[in-house]
Design a protein around this motif. Structure first.
Motif: not given
Length: 348
Positions: A186, A189, A196, A200, A237, A240-241, A243-245, A249, A338
């Protein structure tokens, strides 16, 4: 071993090494030499993704490519590692893709063992142990932090262990089909891109495998200032991960941010006590986080091996504190604001 079966690999599949390069003149030639000298009889190619370096990295890479047809170059104008890896992967041709870094050196049997692990397990990605090393007293102290569970902790690739399915992998020896199936790295990222991508892959039904027989020497930052920049970006970061996933985590990623908040509160209480704004007594309990952390660092320094004398121990303590607090501060920044353009430029 996987819910998404991959076709069997031949005994000696051709392999493509991919390496992002930015300001690596002190490490690049040695890293490339370690790749090309791999004790592996299958066909090999190396694709270097060249960012706009400020040192002689590009000239060194051009000289290597001119002398060896197995080495090819692609431009990486974005500078960022995920973009460079994607460009190098697209330019490569072979069914096994091996990520390497310019500040890492593979053991001679790395490729042969990794390919065998891919064949034996049916995994989509195999990774081994990152063994940090240093040449100066500060770099050796930072390496001790990397190699110790008291420094980074948690990830299997920071220490020896038993082979098996893993959350992520250091660098990685990939099946191309799996990378293509999940769309590669990605590019949004900018740190934590390995975790990350592996998430996936696992969500797509592929297996990520830890193989401790694989070894990579990693040369960390050589100053505490550069280490602080690196870990602040890494913590940012990671947030950020988060927040996204979310709960994908592990809980350990929340620990450094919690530590920084606790230490900050404890320091405020100390200041208020010393200036008599707060009375001593029960308020002194507010010093507990600071005292507990100091004791924890002392215990960790006592337990970490390969130290000689008081200077080494002080440097080790400084490395651990820098790692923990800068990672935690970056995490707090990332969880609230972020990632923005927080990028690790410590090797610039």
């Amino acid at each position: 071993m996987t819910d998404s079966p991959l076709p069997p690999l031949p005994a000696l599949p051709a392999v493509s090494y991919v390496m992002p390069v930015l300001n690596e003149e002190g490490f690049l030639a040695r890293a490339v030499e370690a790749v090309l000298a791999q004790a592996y009889d299958g066909e090999k190619e190396l694709v270097l993704a060249l960012g706009p370096s400020r040192d002689r990295s590009t000239q060194i890479a051009e000289g290597i490519a001119a002398a060896d047809p197995r080495v090819r170059l692609v431009d990486n104008p974005e500078r960022d590692i995920p973009a460079g890896l994607n460009r190098a992967i697209r330019a490569s041709t072979h069914p096994v893709v091996i990520r390497v870094d310019a500040h890492s050196e593979l053991t001679p049997d790395y490729t042969a063992r990794g390919v065998q692990a891919l064949r034996d397990t049916g995994a989509a990605n195999v990774g081994g142990v990152m063994r940090a090393a240093g040449t100066s007293p500060v770099q050796r102290a930072i390496a001790r932090g990397y190699n110790s569970p008291y420094g980074l902790g948690g990830g299997a690739y920071h220490g020896d262990g038993t082979p098996g399915p893993a959350e992520s992998a250091y660098l990685g020896i990939f099946r191309r089909e799996a990378i293509d199936a999940v769309g590669g790295y990605d590019p949004g990222i900018l740190r934590g891109e390995d975790w990350e991508l592996n998430l996936r892959m696992r969500r797509a039904g592929y297996t990520v495998w830890f193989e401790p027989a694989l070894g990579v020497t990693y040369w960390p930052r050589a100053s505490f200032g550069d280490l602080a920049k690196q870990f602040f970006a890494t913590g940012t970061w990671r947030a950020v991960l988060v927040r996204k996933y979310g709960r994908a985590n592990p809980w350990r990623f929340f620990a450094p941010g919690t530590l920084v908040v606790s230490l900050a509160a404890s320091l405020v209480v100390m200041l208020l006590l010393l200036t008599s704004v707060l009375p001593w007594g029960w308020w002194a309990l507010g010093l507990a986080p600071l005292a507990t952390y100091a004791l924890a660092i002392a215990f960790a320094v006592w337990r970490i091996p390969e130290q000689r004398g008081a200077r080494d121990r002080l440097l080790t303590a400084a490395a651990l504190v820098t790692m923990h607090t800068c990672w935690g501060a970056g995490f707090l920044r990332g969880i609230t604001l972020g990632g923005g353009r927080v990028v690790d430029r410590s090797r610039a």
